[in-house]
Design an enzyme around this catalytic site. Sequence first.
Site, mmCIF file in Angstrom:
data_model
loop_
_atom_site.group_PDB
_atom_site.id
_atom_site.type_symbol
_atom_site.label_atom_id
_atom_site.label_comp_id
_atom_site.label_asym_id
_atom_site.label_seq_id
_atom_site.Cartn_x
_atom_site.Cartn_y
_atom_site.Cartn_z
ATOM 1 N N HIS A 100 9.418 -42.846 -31.153
ATOM 2 C CA HIS A 100 8.776 -41.416 -30.807
ATOM 3 C C HIS A 100 10.072 -40.532 -30.447
ATOM 4 C CE1 HIS A 100 4.488 -42.926 -30.111
ATOM 5 N NE2 HIS A 100 5.025 -43.085 -31.375
ATOM 6 N N ILE A 107 11.296 -35.572 -28.050
ATOM 7 C CA ILE A 107 10.381 -36.662 -27.816
ATOM 8 C C ILE A 107 9.222 -36.255 -28.275
ATOM 9 C CG2 ILE A 107 9.359 -38.076 -25.892
ATOM 10 C CD1 ILE A 107 11.393 -36.958 -24.169
ATOM 11 N N CYS A 108 8.416 -37.140 -28.959
ATOM 12 C CA CYS A 108 7.043 -36.633 -29.485
ATOM 13 C C CYS A 108 6.165 -37.514 -28.694
ATOM 14 C CB CYS A 108 6.956 -37.187 -31.095
ATOM 15 S SG CYS A 108 5.297 -36.986 -31.730
ATOM 16 N N LEU A 109 5.720 -36.540 -27.552
ATOM 17 C CA LEU A 109 4.645 -37.155 -26.674
ATOM 18 C C LEU A 109 3.631 -35.810 -26.317
ATOM 19 C CD1 LEU A 109 4.146 -39.290 -24.426
ATOM 20 C CD2 LEU A 109 5.666 -37.987 -22.949
#
Lengths: 166, 145
Positions: A100, A107-109
């Site tokens: 991620h 950041i893919c959050l």
Amino acid sequence: MNSPLSPIDFEDKRLKIKFKLEKRLQKELQALTKDPPTGVKVDAESIYRNLSEWIVDIDGAPESLYEGEKFKLMFKFGSRYPFDSPQVMFIGENIPLHPHVYSNGHICLSILTDDWSPALSVQSVCLSVVSMLSSCKEKKRPPDNSFYVKTCSKNPKKTRWWYHGK
Amino acid sequence: MGNCFKTPNADDISLLRGSDSSESSDQPIGPPPPYQERQNRVPIYHPSPNVSRPANQLSEEEQIKIAKRLGLISHLPTGVYDGSSKKGKECAICMGEFTLGESLRFLPCMHTYHKDCIDDWLMRAFTCPSCMEPVDAALLSSYGT
Ligand SMILES: [Zn+2]
Ligand SMILES: [Zn+2]
């Protein structure tokens, strides 16, 4: 005709918001310096000079794939924080190799965009990032890394992430 | 909580194409949709979290949503901090302590915030920042029947 908000009221409201934002950031910084969660460290001196940009040191958790590694997270706070989420990304030499985390540090959050709440804080974002790293089973880049890194904006918040499992 | 970009997998392709197009299944489904840029404009209304748009660019649906929301917010009880609140003494939004005489708003989930702080948030998302409880659902259950 009476306008609903005179220029003086408007300026007053703007200053109030700015004041509240600064107070909140100072409180967050105090709490994080006084009682930092394991593996999270801030250099308070450098931040007090410019409250709108923080660099937080993150240690890979023991017994995770990132044990012994050190990372740097950058936080940028806009004037609408905490109503808008901060801009958060990894910076520096060591960007964690994680499904991620893109090689440019983005950041893919979901809590950083769609699932943000003003009750979240720098501390809770750091904890989420640490736990995201700790739960990783295989060190690798996201499948679309090269495409994303070529086409994305510098600001990760401008990405319309596609979260699955929602 | 880390959910990531979803690349199309075999299941998605079969769903998208239906059963009658199996002959063209050798064609690539194409790259994922391009990452769209969010536009930077003067924030006036916030139909959703992290979305800001001037009033003249709101869709009719969003205008109705905002009008309804203003109405719903006005139904949420307010009060003035008198020092006796048992439910926390700090506003989770600005992290400031309540001081005597400040206007507060009470959400149905029993979380309390400064009126200014929570109203600003409720225009963006109709959930409690602390417990994520949808405020309208709680309103319906506490005021309905
Ligand atoms: Zn407040
Ligand atoms: Zn609540």
